[in-house]
Design a protein around this motif. Sequence first.
Motif, mmCIF file in Angstrom:
data_model
loop_
_atom_site.group_PDB
_atom_site.id
_atom_site.type_symbol
_atom_site.label_atom_id
_atom_site.label_comp_id
_atom_site.label_asym_id
_atom_site.label_seq_id
_atom_site.Cartn_x
_atom_site.Cartn_y
_atom_site.Cartn_z
ATOM 1 N N THR A 105 -15.732 -22.818 -27.408
ATOM 2 C CA THR A 105 -16.217 -23.680 -26.332
ATOM 3 C C THR A 105 -15.195 -24.764 -26.015
ATOM 4 O OG1 THR A 105 -18.536 -23.285 -26.888
ATOM 5 C CG2 THR A 105 -18.054 -25.278 -25.650
ATOM 6 N N ALA A 106 -14.627 -25.359 -27.055
ATOM 7 C CA ALA A 106 -13.635 -26.418 -26.854
ATOM 8 C C ALA A 106 -12.385 -25.896 -26.146
ATOM 9 C CB ALA A 106 -13.249 -27.019 -28.205
ATOM 10 N N SER A 107 -12.014 -24.669 -26.433
ATOM 11 C CA SER A 107 -10.770 -24.130 -25.882
ATOM 12 C C SER A 107 -10.889 -23.708 -24.425
ATOM 13 C CB SER A 107 -10.286 -22.951 -26.722
ATOM 14 O OG SER A 107 -11.201 -21.870 -26.629
ATOM 15 N N SER A 108 -12.115 -23.565 -23.932
ATOM 16 C CA SER A 108 -12.283 -23.083 -22.550
ATOM 17 C C SER A 108 -13.248 -23.952 -21.739
ATOM 18 C CB SER A 108 -12.783 -21.635 -22.560
ATOM 19 O OG SER A 108 -14.040 -21.542 -23.216
ATOM 20 N N LEU A 109 -13.376 -25.222 -22.114
ATOM 21 C CA LEU A 109 -14.351 -26.105 -21.481
ATOM 22 C C LEU A 109 -13.946 -26.463 -20.055
ATOM 23 C CD1 LEU A 109 -16.967 -27.733 -22.215
ATOM 24 C CD2 LEU A 109 -15.442 -29.672 -22.667
ATOM 25 N N SER A 110 -14.870 -26.276 -19.121
ATOM 26 C CA SER A 110 -14.617 -26.666 -17.732
ATOM 27 C C SER A 110 -14.949 -28.137 -17.540
ATOM 28 C CB SER A 110 -15.476 -25.827 -16.783
ATOM 29 O OG SER A 110 -16.849 -26.185 -16.915
ATOM 30 N N ALA A 151 -19.443 -20.380 -25.542
ATOM 31 C CA ALA A 151 -18.440 -19.681 -26.352
ATOM 32 C C ALA A 151 -18.146 -18.297 -25.784
ATOM 33 C CB ALA A 151 -18.921 -19.563 -27.793
ATOM 34 N N HIS A 152 -19.111 -17.739 -25.026
ATOM 35 C CA HIS A 152 -18.959 -16.413 -24.423
ATOM 36 C C HIS A 152 -18.589 -15.375 -25.483
ATOM 37 C CE1 HIS A 152 -19.369 -18.264 -20.525
ATOM 38 N NE2 HIS A 152 -18.330 -19.047 -20.761
ATOM 39 N N HIS A 153 -19.343 -15.427 -26.585
ATOM 40 C CA HIS A 153 -19.118 -14.488 -27.686
ATOM 41 C C HIS A 153 -20.472 -13.859 -28.005
ATOM 42 C CE1 HIS A 153 -17.936 -12.792 -31.506
ATOM 43 N NE2 HIS A 153 -16.731 -13.304 -31.435
ATOM 44 N N GLY A 154 -20.699 -12.684 -27.451
ATOM 45 C CA GLY A 154 -22.011 -12.057 -27.539
ATOM 46 C C GLY A 154 -22.481 -11.797 -28.952
ATOM 47 N N THR A 155 -21.593 -11.315 -29.799
ATOM 48 C CA THR A 155 -21.988 -11.004 -31.174
ATOM 49 C C THR A 155 -22.369 -12.270 -31.922
ATOM 50 O OG1 THR A 155 -20.537 -9.067 -31.230
ATOM 51 C CG2 THR A 155 -21.244 -9.976 -33.345
ATOM 52 N N LYS A 182 -30.329 -40.750 -37.882
ATOM 53 C CA LYS A 182 -29.212 -41.671 -37.628
ATOM 54 C C LYS A 182 -27.897 -41.103 -38.152
ATOM 55 C CE LYS A 182 -32.099 -45.826 -37.637
ATOM 56 N NZ LYS A 182 -32.446 -47.088 -38.335
ATOM 57 N N VAL A 183 -27.982 -40.314 -39.230
ATOM 58 C CA VAL A 183 -26.789 -39.639 -39.739
ATOM 59 C C VAL A 183 -26.461 -38.434 -38.865
ATOM 60 C CG1 VAL A 183 -25.835 -38.351 -41.689
ATOM 61 C CG2 VAL A 183 -27.217 -40.399 -42.096
ATOM 62 N N SER A 184 -27.487 -37.671 -38.555
ATOM 63 C CA SER A 184 -27.310 -36.442 -37.793
ATOM 64 C C SER A 184 -26.705 -36.691 -36.416
ATOM 65 C CB SER A 184 -28.667 -35.738 -37.646
ATOM 66 O OG SER A 184 -28.563 -34.604 -36.827
ATOM 67 N N VAL A 185 -27.136 -37.758 -35.756
ATOM 68 C CA VAL A 185 -26.633 -38.012 -34.398
ATOM 69 C C VAL A 185 -25.137 -38.320 -34.429
ATOM 70 C CG1 VAL A 185 -27.105 -40.509 -34.286
ATOM 71 C CG2 VAL A 185 -27.167 -39.116 -32.195
ATOM 72 N N LEU A 186 -24.669 -38.964 -35.480
ATOM 73 C CA LEU A 186 -23.234 -39.225 -35.601
ATOM 74 C C LEU A 186 -22.470 -37.918 -35.785
ATOM 75 C CD1 LEU A 186 -23.253 -42.371 -37.936
ATOM 76 C CD2 LEU A 186 -22.930 -42.300 -35.452
ATOM 77 N N GLU A 187 -23.051 -36.999 -36.537
ATOM 78 C CA GLU A 187 -22.399 -35.703 -36.756
ATOM 79 C C GLU A 187 -22.377 -34.883 -35.471
ATOM 80 O OE1 GLU A 187 -23.861 -35.496 -41.434
ATOM 81 O OE2 GLU A 187 -24.828 -34.229 -39.910
ATOM 82 N N HIS A 188 -23.461 -34.946 -34.708
ATOM 83 C CA HIS A 188 -23.504 -34.204 -33.448
ATOM 84 C C HIS A 188 -22.569 -34.801 -32.410
ATOM 85 C CE1 HIS A 188 -27.478 -32.439 -34.851
ATOM 86 N NE2 HIS A 188 -26.717 -31.411 -34.567
ATOM 87 N N THR A 189 -22.488 -36.125 -32.357
ATOM 88 C CA THR A 189 -21.560 -36.728 -31.398
ATOM 89 C C THR A 189 -20.116 -36.407 -31.777
ATOM 90 O OG1 THR A 189 -21.664 -38.840 -32.610
ATOM 91 C CG2 THR A 189 -23.122 -38.589 -30.704
ATOM 92 N N ALA A 190 -19.830 -36.258 -33.067
ATOM 93 C CA ALA A 190 -18.485 -35.864 -33.487
ATOM 94 C C ALA A 190 -18.153 -34.457 -32.990
ATOM 95 C CB ALA A 190 -18.361 -35.936 -35.002
ATOM 96 N N ILE A 191 -19.150 -33.570 -33.049
ATOM 97 C CA ILE A 191 -18.948 -32.211 -32.519
ATOM 98 C C ILE A 191 -18.673 -32.271 -31.019
ATOM 99 C CG2 ILE A 191 -20.057 -29.982 -32.089
ATOM 100 C CD1 ILE A 191 -21.670 -30.466 -34.695
ATOM 101 N N ILE A 192 -19.494 -33.032 -30.303
ATOM 102 C CA ILE A 192 -19.314 -33.124 -28.853
ATOM 103 C C ILE A 192 -17.973 -33.755 -28.507
ATOM 104 C CG2 ILE A 192 -20.194 -34.200 -26.745
ATOM 105 C CD1 ILE A 192 -23.011 -33.962 -27.943
ATOM 106 N N ASP A 193 -17.589 -34.804 -29.232
ATOM 107 C CA ASP A 193 -16.314 -35.468 -28.955
ATOM 108 C C ASP A 193 -15.138 -34.515 -29.140
ATOM 109 O OD1 ASP A 193 -17.604 -37.809 -28.353
ATOM 110 O OD2 ASP A 193 -17.253 -38.746 -30.308
ATOM 111 N N ALA A 194 -15.217 -33.678 -30.175
ATOM 112 C CA ALA A 194 -14.133 -32.712 -30.400
ATOM 113 C C ALA A 194 -14.094 -31.677 -29.284
ATOM 114 C CB ALA A 194 -14.318 -32.031 -31.753
ATOM 115 N N ILE A 195 -15.259 -31.262 -28.820
ATOM 116 C CA ILE A 195 -15.309 -30.309 -27.705
ATOM 117 C C ILE A 195 -14.761 -30.961 -26.438
ATOM 118 C CG2 ILE A 195 -16.878 -29.058 -26.166
ATOM 119 C CD1 ILE A 195 -18.636 -28.486 -28.624
ATOM 120 N N ASP A 201 -9.813 -26.813 -33.370
ATOM 121 C CA ASP A 201 -9.830 -27.033 -34.819
ATOM 122 C C ASP A 201 -10.764 -28.180 -35.195
ATOM 123 O OD1 ASP A 201 -8.040 -24.976 -35.220
ATOM 124 O OD2 ASP A 201 -6.275 -26.289 -35.211
ATOM 125 N N ALA A 202 -10.697 -29.271 -34.435
ATOM 126 C CA ALA A 202 -11.560 -30.416 -34.726
ATOM 127 C C ALA A 202 -13.024 -30.061 -34.513
ATOM 128 C CB ALA A 202 -11.171 -31.607 -33.842
#
Length: 223
Positions: A105-110, A151-155, A182-195, A201-202
């Motif tokens: 998803t990160a590599s092909s984000l519009s 991600a466009h990855h069917g499998t 409160k912990v989980s939201v920080l982890e999810h925002t880290a995922i979104i920020d990397a995307i 890789d991040a």
Amino acid sequence: MSSAAEKAPAAAVVPAGERGVADLIRDAIMRGEYAPNQRLIEADLSEAFSASRATVRTALLELAAEGLIERLPNRGARVRAVTLEEAIEIIEVRIGVEGLCAAKTASSLSDADAEAFARLRADMVASVAEGDLVEYARLHQLLDRRVRELAHHGTAAEVLGRLHAQSVRHQFKLSSRPARAKVSVLEHTAIIDAILARDPDAAEQAVRRHLLSVIDALRELTA
């Protein structure tokens, strides 16, 4: 269990429409509207989802193949109870597949999808700040779904759809805890920020850190 407890919850009484009955039953199980080991009666499900008995039977066979319910000889079907250890094993498998999806998803984000992720990030932070954990759980599911789709990855999407449905009930136990949110939201925002940074890789590593944190938190529940 009483017969009333075995009937479909009122909130689930909706026609199937464009969505399949299997999807609707799966969502109800994931939301906790059907408890582990609760019987799923074809007649009740047929009425709840405005579907024929044959359609419901087919849906239950599909969900049994996914491992979400189990068929009992001469007793119909019931929601399969997934143990904590099994849920942890499932999450361990999800680490690799969800990390792959996040990286793709990160590599092909519009630009349009980036804007949507940025809005989702803001909404997730706001829901936790306001203590709206039901909304946060909904947004969490939306994030998971969008990462799989983009991600466009069917499998990978098919595998994750099955694995997530089996382990999500245990994760809901965590999401109902304000301190964990409160912990989980920080982890999810880290995922979104990397995307959003378009850094595969991040993004993969952020998913890994989040799911390992989920495993640790689940173990603490029974410590």
